[in-house]
Scaffold this motif. Structure first.
Motif, PDB file in Angstrom:
ATOM      1  N   GLY A   1      -5.984  18.285  -2.700  1.00 42.96           N
ATOM      2  CA  GLY A   1      -5.595  16.686  -1.771  1.00 42.96           C
ATOM      3  C   GLY A   1      -5.476  15.285  -2.470  1.00 42.96           C
ATOM      4  O   GLY A   1      -5.272  14.725  -1.424  1.00 42.96           O
ATOM      5  N   ASP A   2      -4.757  15.212  -3.660  1.00 38.87           N
ATOM      6  CA  ASP A   2      -4.330  13.576  -3.965  1.00 38.87           C
ATOM      7  C   ASP A   2      -3.351  13.265  -4.051  1.00 38.87           C
ATOM      8  O   ASP A   2      -2.165  13.664  -5.025  1.00 38.87           O
ATOM      9  N   PRO A   3      -2.355  13.468  -3.100  1.00 34.04           N
ATOM     10  CA  PRO A   3      -0.467  13.084  -3.490  1.00 34.04           C
ATOM     11  C   PRO A   3      -0.048  12.023  -4.071  1.00 34.04           C
ATOM     12  O   PRO A   3       0.748  12.106  -4.839  1.00 34.04           O
ATOM     13  N   GLY A   4      -1.067  11.326  -3.511  1.00 31.80           N
ATOM     14  CA  GLY A   4      -0.321   9.828  -4.660  1.00 31.80           C
ATOM     15  C   GLY A   4      -0.925   9.917  -6.530  1.00 31.80           C
ATOM     16  O   GLY A   4       0.352   9.589  -6.249  1.00 31.80           O
ATOM     17  N   GLY A   5      -2.039  10.637  -6.214  1.00 32.06           N
ATOM     18  CA  GLY A   5      -2.072  10.717  -7.747  1.00 32.06           C
ATOM     19  C   GLY A   5      -1.265  11.870  -7.885  1.00 32.06           C
ATOM     20  O   GLY A   5       0.052  11.509  -9.561  1.00 32.06           O
ATOM     21  N   ALA A   6      -1.028  12.744  -7.771  1.00 32.70           N
ATOM     22  CA  ALA A   6       0.284  13.720  -8.080  1.00 32.70           C
ATOM     23  C   ALA A   6       1.999  13.190  -8.231  1.00 32.70           C
ATOM     24  O   ALA A   6       2.588  13.406  -9.036  1.00 32.70           O
ATOM     25  N   ALA A   7       1.844  12.249  -7.449  1.00 32.67           N
ATOM     26  CA  ALA A   7       3.100  11.775  -7.323  1.00 32.67           C
ATOM     27  C   ALA A   7       3.803  10.933  -8.679  1.00 32.67           C
ATOM     28  O   ALA A   7       4.346  11.114  -9.534  1.00 32.67           O
TER      29      ALA A   7
ATOM     30  N   ALA B   1      12.282  14.180 -11.604  1.00 33.03           N
ATOM     31  CA  ALA B   1      11.770  12.787 -11.023  1.00 33.03           C
ATOM     32  C   ALA B   1      12.189  13.234  -8.900  1.00 33.03           C
ATOM     33  O   ALA B   1      11.389  12.449  -8.150  1.00 33.03           O
ATOM     34  N   LEU B   2      12.957  14.457  -9.004  1.00 31.26           N
ATOM     35  CA  LEU B   2      13.478  14.634  -7.614  1.00 31.26           C
ATOM     36  C   LEU B   2      11.749  14.876  -7.206  1.00 31.26           C
ATOM     37  O   LEU B   2      11.346  14.791  -5.765  1.00 31.26           O
ATOM     38  N   ALA B   3      11.217  16.011  -7.725  1.00 35.65           N
ATOM     39  CA  ALA B   3       9.716  16.049  -7.219  1.00 35.65           C
ATOM     40  C   ALA B   3       8.972  14.812  -7.263  1.00 35.65           C
ATOM     41  O   ALA B   3       8.226  14.820  -6.294  1.00 35.65           O
ATOM     42  N   ALA B   4       8.641  13.793  -7.726  1.00 35.80           N
ATOM     43  CA  ALA B   4       8.067  12.594  -7.630  1.00 35.80           C
ATOM     44  C   ALA B   4       8.421  11.749  -6.755  1.00 35.80           C
ATOM     45  O   ALA B   4       7.655  11.315  -5.854  1.00 35.80           O
ATOM     46  N   ALA B   5       9.955  12.214  -6.559  1.00 40.91           N
ATOM     47  CA  ALA B   5       9.698  11.051  -5.620  1.00 40.91           C
ATOM     48  C   ALA B   5       9.594  11.441  -3.869  1.00 40.91           C
ATOM     49  O   ALA B   5       9.383  10.757  -2.578  1.00 40.91           O
ATOM     50  N   GLU B   6       9.870  13.574  -3.838  1.00 36.32           N
ATOM     51  CA  GLU B   6       8.965  13.732  -2.989  1.00 36.32           C
ATOM     52  C   GLU B   6       7.833  13.434  -2.205  1.00 36.32           C
ATOM     53  O   GLU B   6       7.306  13.217  -1.838  1.00 36.32           O
ATOM     54  N   GLY B   7       7.159  13.705  -3.208  1.00 35.72           N
ATOM     55  CA  GLY B   7       5.597  13.318  -3.624  1.00 35.72           C
ATOM     56  C   GLY B   7       4.946  11.405  -3.135  1.00 35.72           C
ATOM     57  O   GLY B   7       4.428  11.136  -2.774  1.00 35.72           O
ATOM     58  N   HIS B   8       5.917  10.749  -3.773  1.00 36.88           N
ATOM     59  CA  HIS B   8       5.966   9.559  -3.139  1.00 36.88           C
ATOM     60  C   HIS B   8       6.587   9.137  -1.674  1.00 36.88           C
ATOM     61  O   HIS B   8       6.055   8.345  -0.962  1.00 36.88           O
ATOM     62  N   LEU B   9       7.124   9.686  -1.060  1.00 33.19           N
ATOM     63  CA  LEU B   9       8.034   9.649   0.105  1.00 33.19           C
ATOM     64  C   LEU B   9       6.481   9.973   1.323  1.00 33.19           C
ATOM     65  O   LEU B   9       6.611   9.768   2.216  1.00 33.19           O
ATOM     66  N   SER B  10       5.795  11.404   0.576  1.00 30.59           N
ATOM     67  CA  SER B  10       4.998  11.544   1.418  1.00 30.59           C
ATOM     68  C   SER B  10       3.724  10.905   1.369  1.00 30.59           C
ATOM     69  O   SER B  10       2.888  10.767   2.141  1.00 30.59           O
ATOM     70  N   THR B  11       3.120  10.205   1.015  1.00 25.96           N
ATOM     71  CA  THR B  11       2.281   8.632   0.453  1.00 25.96           C
ATOM     72  C   THR B  11       3.007   7.247   1.237  1.00 25.96           C
ATOM     73  O   THR B  11       2.610   6.725   1.387  1.00 25.96           O
ATOM     74  N   ASN B  12       4.300   7.964   1.480  1.00 26.09           N
ATOM     75  CA  ASN B  12       5.541   6.137   2.029  1.00 26.09           C
ATOM     76  C   ASN B  12       5.144   4.980   1.260  1.00 26.09           C
ATOM     77  O   ASN B  12       5.207   3.968   1.851  1.00 26.09           O
ATOM     78  N   ALA B  13       4.973   5.766  -0.541  1.00 30.66           N
ATOM     79  CA  ALA B  13       5.920   4.673  -1.430  1.00 30.66           C
ATOM     80  C   ALA B  13       6.750   4.748  -1.408  1.00 30.66           C
ATOM     81  O   ALA B  13       7.135   4.838  -2.566  1.00 30.66           O
ATOM     82  N   LEU B  14       7.544   3.699  -0.340  1.00 29.99           N
ATOM     83  CA  LEU B  14       9.374   3.778  -0.919  1.00 29.99           C
ATOM     84  C   LEU B  14       9.767   2.833  -1.525  1.00 29.99           C
ATOM     85  O   LEU B  14      10.814   3.898  -1.583  1.00 29.99           O
TER      86      LEU B  14
ATOM     87  N   ASP C   1      -0.105  13.643   4.266  1.00 32.85           N
ATOM     88  CA  ASP C   1       0.996  12.965   4.365  1.00 32.85           C
ATOM     89  C   ASP C   1       1.051  11.978   5.614  1.00 32.85           C
ATOM     90  O   ASP C   1       1.141  11.766   6.310  1.00 32.85           O
ATOM     91  N   LEU C   2       0.815  10.543   5.262  1.00 31.60           N
ATOM     92  CA  LEU C   2       1.014   9.165   5.383  1.00 31.60           C
ATOM     93  C   LEU C   2       2.273   8.868   5.826  1.00 31.60           C
ATOM     94  O   LEU C   2       1.944   8.264   6.760  1.00 31.60           O
ATOM     95  N   SER C   3       3.673   9.906   5.594  1.00 31.44           N
ATOM     96  CA  SER C   3       4.634   9.397   6.616  1.00 31.44           C
ATOM     97  C   SER C   3       4.991  10.281   7.553  1.00 31.44           C
ATOM     98  O   SER C   3       5.717  10.109   8.882  1.00 31.44           O
ATOM     99  N   ILE C   4       3.923  11.400   8.058  1.00 31.85           N
ATOM    100  CA  ILE C   4       3.887  12.156   8.967  1.00 31.85           C
ATOM    101  C   ILE C   4       2.987  11.890  10.318  1.00 31.85           C
ATOM    102  O   ILE C   4       3.247  12.076  11.073  1.00 31.85           O
TER     103      ILE C   4
END
Length: 666
Positions: A114-120, A140-153, A346-349
């Motif tokens: 449950g640590d999406p930011g750490g995973a990204a 890189a795409l997987a990392a970008a998806e993770g950062h989007l989920s935490t709103n780290a744009l 998921d802080l983007s949702i």
């Protein structure tokens, strides 16, 4: 080197630091570090301040840092594989596939924890450590998806740029286009451009040539459908239906490019929504009702599937609200989506789901809870540095009669969303302003605002704005305008064929009818809206019926009953403007305005209510702090304030007063 070891891993235990020192053949002599004022005396290498650790690490050469990390990797506890991998990565002089793969595995474990930011962050490091261009792009795409989920744009944008330079297969190129679109939509600066990018990605996926019966074909088609649905969501929620970047064009493309009979709930949803946008209202409402039921009941398996489901839940809720007029389905879906969004983290949702849930609570008459959910969504947006969602905030403020708040939000909306072409924001501003001014009995302003709303919003708030416009037009005596809007409203309510739709239509017909027919319509509206469970509209119907009865000879007693009921209900809901309007109707006829206690809960601030609700659900102060992005001390302070205002002394008493359920109907 001793202090560098400690600065490279501030969380390392003294035992690990001693083992790392032994790896480097360093004597365990802390005297010089203590004399220099870097570490506390007799502390086993504890720095006097975090800045001291940062200064040591920053001043060290890259070679010395790698040496320290290599020693820490070897000294780490074998059970802490992720820790060991991280240090090995920091020690590596260049790309290393073995380390990159280990970081990818660590990222998966972080995601499961449950640590999406750490995973990204781990995936970001994995991408940087990958020597092969194709694999680097995928990571890189997987990392970008993770950062989007935490709103780290910003981080997501950087990784999208990395992926752009890599060698990608066709499916990965489509994934890249999809991520670009999601990043653009997250900025909420160009919804039509984002939707066009999503359509391009979906068409790329649909065109990928694979063996028809293979698992790959199924996965590609599923990704294409999901991407089309995201494009429909982007356009519809922004209020764009017509034009090259509108929902109608997206739906037409989906019907042309997506092949195969719909089977899964997502397939059915795309089929239903495509029909809704290309054949509304004749077959569209029937098709989308058939499609939404399995989607709403679906149980997604795993975080990825849950995230994809959550991305589509707001569009499903808007369809339940504005096209099917199905309040029980909206309430169930909003409650479930909010719970799942909290679980996934998921802080983007989550802010979007909170706003949808706030709307459902408002319609049940839980205005204080709705305001607390809006405040929570705003706090998440502030914590992640993204623009807040104003729809629910506007509507809650309008029903509460907070004119200054509504006008401020409208001004901000004009400066922000409308610059970016968000027609739905114009629609919600028109509707909310109509509610506000109808509550304040300023019907000419309500007419003007609602007309602007339903003339510009192509999807979301048209029906609601028309209902407000009919009431305002009837009050100023513009029968032609009221009748014209009534005919338009019927185009939205009749295909839905629900208690909510029937109730709103009947009430609006009552406003332009005369005599016995008008009374029958008011009574029908009151019954239908009660059956639908929309308490705030039930109170509104009591108010309008009571005002109508005041104009009928010999009906003052009946009018008083209706108006007193409306006044009591609006007071309990804290819908102050409408409560005051009911009070004015009573006093204008020489009737007394009763005094009601609006309830202790409304004396709490939104943040106090948020915290009290979670405490009543037995969450600890630490858990509440983590969920609401507050310090433990702040949580405990607000909880003490809530206890004092509510005059309770323990959690048992708190549970008797404060609502704890996410379901607005409970």
């Amino acid at each position: 080197m001793l202090v560098l070891l400690a600065s490279a891993d501030p969380a390392a235990t003294p035992a690990v630091l001693r083992r790392a020192a032994a790896v480097l053949d360093l004597p365990w002599d802390l005297g010089p570090a203590e004399s220099a004022g870097l570490v506390l005396p007799n502390s086993e290498l504890r720095f006097v301040h975090p800045l001291a650790a940062s200064a040591v690490y920053t001043r060290a050469s890259p070679g010395h840092r790698r040496t320290a990390h290599a020693a820490l990797s070897r000294a780490s506890d074998p059970a802490q594989a992720d820790h060991r991998t991280w240090h090995a990565a920091c020690a590596a002089p260049g790309p290393d596939e073995e380390i990159a793969a280990a970081l990818e595995e660590s990222a998966e474990r972080a995601r499961r924890r449950g640590d999406p930011g750490g995973a990204a962050r781990l995936l970001t490091h994995a991408a940087a450590m990958t020597p092969d261009s194709s694999r680097r792009g995928t990571r890189a795409l997987a990392a970008a998806e993770g950062h989007l989920s935490t709103n780290a744009l910003d981080e997501a944008a950087g990784l999208i740029a990395v992926a752009t330079t890599c060698r990608l297969e066709n499916t990965e190129q489509a994934r890249l286009a999809r991520l670009r679109a999601r990043a653009l939509l997250a900025l909420r600066s160009a919804p039509e451009a984002g939707a066009l990018l999503l359509v391009h990605a979906a068409e790329q996926l649909a065109a990928v040539e694979v063996a028809p019966s293979s698992a790959m074909a199924s996965a590609v088609q599923s990704a294409a459908r999901q991407t089309y649905l995201e494009a429909l969501s982007a356009t519809a929620l922004a209020g764009h239906v017509q034009g090259s970047g509108g929902a109608h064009a997206v739906a037409a493309s989906a019907r042309h490019h997506v092949v195969g009979r719909p089977v899964t709930p997502t397939d059915l949803l795309l089929d239903g929504l495509s029909t809704l946008f290309t054949d509304f209202p004749h077959h569209g409402v029937v098709a989308v009702r058939r499609a939404l039921a399995p989607f709403a009941a679906e149980t997604p398996r795993g975080d990825d599937a849950t995230t994809q489901w959550l991305m589509l839940a707001p569009l499903a809720q808007q369809t339940f609200i504005h096209h099917l007029w199905d309040f029980p389905a909206w309430a169930r879906l909003s409650s479930r989506a909010t719970r799942l969004a909290r679980v996934v983290g998921d802080l983007s949702i989550l802010p979007v789901e909170l706003m949808c849930s706030a709307g459902a609570h408002l319609h049940c008459g839980n205005v204080a809870t709705a305001a607390a959910l809006v405040a929570e969504a705003d706090s998440i947006s502030a914590a992640t540095g993204t623009a807040p969602y104003t729809d629910a905030a506007l509507i809650v403020a309008a029903w509460r009669g907070e004119e200054d708040h509504v006008l401020r939000l409208v001004d901000e909306g004009r400066d922000g969303g409308m610059l970016h072409g968000e027609l739905s924001l114009r629609g919600v501003m028109g509707y909310a302003s109509g509610v506000l001014y109808n509550g304040l009995s300023r019907y000419d302003l309500a007419m003007e605002a609602t007309r602007d709303g339903f003339e510009h919003d192509e999807f979301n708030f048209t029906g609601w704005s028309l209902a407000e416009h009919i009431e305002a037009a009837a009050r100023v005596g513009d029968r032609a305008a009221a009748t014209g809007s009534l005919h338009q409203l019927a185009e939205h309510t009749r295909p839905a064929d629900t208690a909510w739709a029937h109730g709103i239509q009947a009430r609006c017909e009552a406003l332009v009818a005369a005599g016995h027919q008008a009374e029958e319509k008011f009574q029908q509206a009151r019954y239908d809206l009660s059956q639908a469970g929309i308490e705030i509209q039930v109170a509104r119907t009591h108010l309008l019926y009571g005002e109508w009865l005041l104009q009928r000879p010999g009906r003052s007693i009946d009018a008083e009953d209706e108006l007193r009921t409306a006044h009591r209900q609006f007071t309990a809901m804290h819908a102050d403007a409408f409560a005051a309007r009911a009070g004015r109707a009573l006093t204008s006829s020489g009737l007394a305005v009763p005094s009601y206690n609006s309830g202790l809960v409304v004396t709490l601030t939104p943040q106090e209510l948020q915290i009290a609700q979670r405490a009543a659900r037995s969450l600890t102060s630490q858990a509440i702090a983590a969920e609401l992005f507050l310090s433990v001390q702040t949580v405990e302070f607000h909880l003490q304030q809530a206890f004092a205002k509510l005059n309770v002394h323990d959690l048992l008493q708190l549970r008797e007063i404060v609502p704890t359920s996410d379901d607005p109907r409970e």
